[in-house]
Design an enzyme around this catalytic site. Structure first.
Site, mmCIF file in Angstrom:
data_model
loop_
_atom_site.group_PDB
_atom_site.id
_atom_site.type_symbol
_atom_site.label_atom_id
_atom_site.label_comp_id
_atom_site.label_asym_id
_atom_site.label_seq_id
_atom_site.Cartn_x
_atom_site.Cartn_y
_atom_site.Cartn_z
ATOM 1 N N HIS A 161 6.355 1.271 -0.405
ATOM 2 C CA HIS A 161 5.007 0.836 -0.782
ATOM 3 C C HIS A 161 5.090 -0.320 -1.777
ATOM 4 O O HIS A 161 5.723 -0.208 -2.827
ATOM 5 C CB HIS A 161 4.263 2.034 -1.396
ATOM 6 C CG HIS A 161 2.788 1.888 -1.406
ATOM 7 N ND1 HIS A 161 1.993 2.600 -2.293
ATOM 8 C CD2 HIS A 161 1.937 1.169 -0.641
ATOM 9 C CE1 HIS A 161 0.729 2.307 -2.069
ATOM 10 N NE2 HIS A 161 0.667 1.426 -1.055
ATOM 11 N N ASP A 165 -1.958 2.951 -4.370
ATOM 12 C CA ASP A 165 -3.248 3.268 -3.761
ATOM 13 C C ASP A 165 -4.113 4.035 -4.758
ATOM 14 O O ASP A 165 -3.649 4.980 -5.406
ATOM 15 C CB ASP A 165 -3.045 4.145 -2.514
ATOM 16 C CG ASP A 165 -2.405 3.387 -1.361
ATOM 17 O OD1 ASP A 165 -2.446 2.136 -1.400
ATOM 18 O OD2 ASP A 165 -1.840 4.041 -0.462
ATOM 19 N N HIS A 240 -9.435 4.157 0.941
ATOM 20 C CA HIS A 240 -8.781 4.037 -0.352
ATOM 21 C C HIS A 240 -8.707 2.550 -0.683
ATOM 22 O O HIS A 240 -9.076 1.701 0.130
ATOM 23 C CB HIS A 240 -7.371 4.659 -0.330
ATOM 24 C CG HIS A 240 -6.397 3.898 0.500
ATOM 25 N ND1 HIS A 240 -6.368 3.938 1.890
ATOM 26 C CD2 HIS A 240 -5.389 3.045 0.145
ATOM 27 C CE1 HIS A 240 -5.406 3.173 2.348
ATOM 28 N NE2 HIS A 240 -4.794 2.615 1.311
ATOM 29 N N HIS A 242 -5.940 -0.335 -1.705
ATOM 30 C CA HIS A 242 -4.551 -0.740 -1.925
ATOM 31 C C HIS A 242 -4.567 -1.877 -2.945
ATOM 32 O O HIS A 242 -5.217 -2.906 -2.753
ATOM 33 C CB HIS A 242 -3.918 -1.220 -0.607
ATOM 34 C CG HIS A 242 -2.530 -1.737 -0.794
ATOM 35 N ND1 HIS A 242 -1.423 -0.906 -0.871
ATOM 36 C CD2 HIS A 242 -2.057 -3.012 -0.904
ATOM 37 C CE1 HIS A 242 -0.343 -1.637 -1.022
ATOM 38 N NE2 HIS A 242 -0.702 -2.920 -1.044
#
Length: 268
Positions: A161, A165, A240, A242
């Site tokens: 990642h 998030d 969500h 990011h």
């Protein structure tokens, strides 16, 4: 001879002693003469007083002196009154001038104080604005980090990642974290609808998977300004936000977003 004697006798009778009026006239003349030497007051005063009754001319002269004295007194009183009036008028004019001067000074002082207060308020407002513009905020209110930075998994092409998030329901307002200029606004592939902002310190922040955008490229944004609404566009498993922090505009320049935010005073 007899004729001559009569003539002489007749002449002697004709030139006998002067009358009372003549003697008084002569006496007045003598007194007048003595008056010039000051003797009349000491020598002839009693006798003259006993025998003299003021004539019309004498009382007229006395009245003239009295009237002249009275006129002189009136003139002096009038002059004194005019002098007092002039002094009072001058004092009044001076008092009015002093009052105007004090009023002008008070007005100038009040204006200077008001100006100083305005300038102080303006400086305070500018300082407050400067602080606000240099302040960073969280991109979402009342949220938490649901996926950490560099978390592994097959969802990310890099194998990990590249951001964090934030938990957010669809349609939640997303805010610019700091002052900056929008350098990207639109669809960004796996990021879905995204915005990239360049900040004054040369760093960049990215906001992905939004359902809608509220800014455009080239627009300047301020801390906390709305830039769009959260969603689930692009490579996303659900609503969500990011969020990435970068040292450059390109993919792969990412840095830890939590460390970045905390370095700017934002607790996440």
């Amino acid at each position: 001879m007899a004729f001559g004697s009569r003539a002489a006798g007749s002449g002697s009778g004709k030139h006998r002693g002067s009358s009372r009026l003549s003697r008084r006239t002569a006496g007045y003349a003598g007194i007048a003469a003595l008056a010039t030497t000051g003797v009349v007051g000491s020598l002839a005063g009693p006798a003259f007083a006993a025998d003299h009754s003021p004539s019309i001319e004498d009382t007229g002269t006395l009245n003239t002196i009295v009237v002249a004295d009275e006129l002189a007194g009136d003139v002096e009183a009038q002059a004194q009154s005019q002098q007092r009036a002039a002094e009072a008028a001058a004092a009044k004019a001076q008092a009015e001038a002093d009052a105007r001067q004090r009023a002008a000074e008070a007005k100038a002082q009040a204006e200077a104080q008001a100006k100083a207060e305005r300038e102080a308020a303006e400086r305070a407002a500018r300082e407050e604005e400067r602080k606000r513009l240099n302040t960073f905020v969280s991109p979402l209110d009342d949220t938490y980090v649901s996926t950490q930075y560099h978390a592994g998994g097959g969802m990310w092409s890099s194998g990990s990642h590249t951001g964090i998030d934030f938990h957010a329901a669809s349609g939640t307002e997303v805010h610019a974290v700091g002052l900056g200029t929008v350098v990207e606004a639109g669809y960004g592939g796996a990021y879905g609808n995204n915005v990239v902002i360049k900040h004054a310190d040369g760093t960049y922040t990215q906001y992905g998977h939004m359902s809608s955008l509220s800014v455009s490229v080239g627009q300047q944004v301020t801390p906390g300004q709305k830039i769009g609404l959260s969603g689930s566009t692009g490579n996303s498993s659900g609503p969500h936000l990011h969020f990435e922090a970068r040292t450059g505009a390109d993919y792969g320049t990412d840095i830890n977003p939590i460390t970045y935010l905390r370095s700017h005073g934002v607790t996440v």
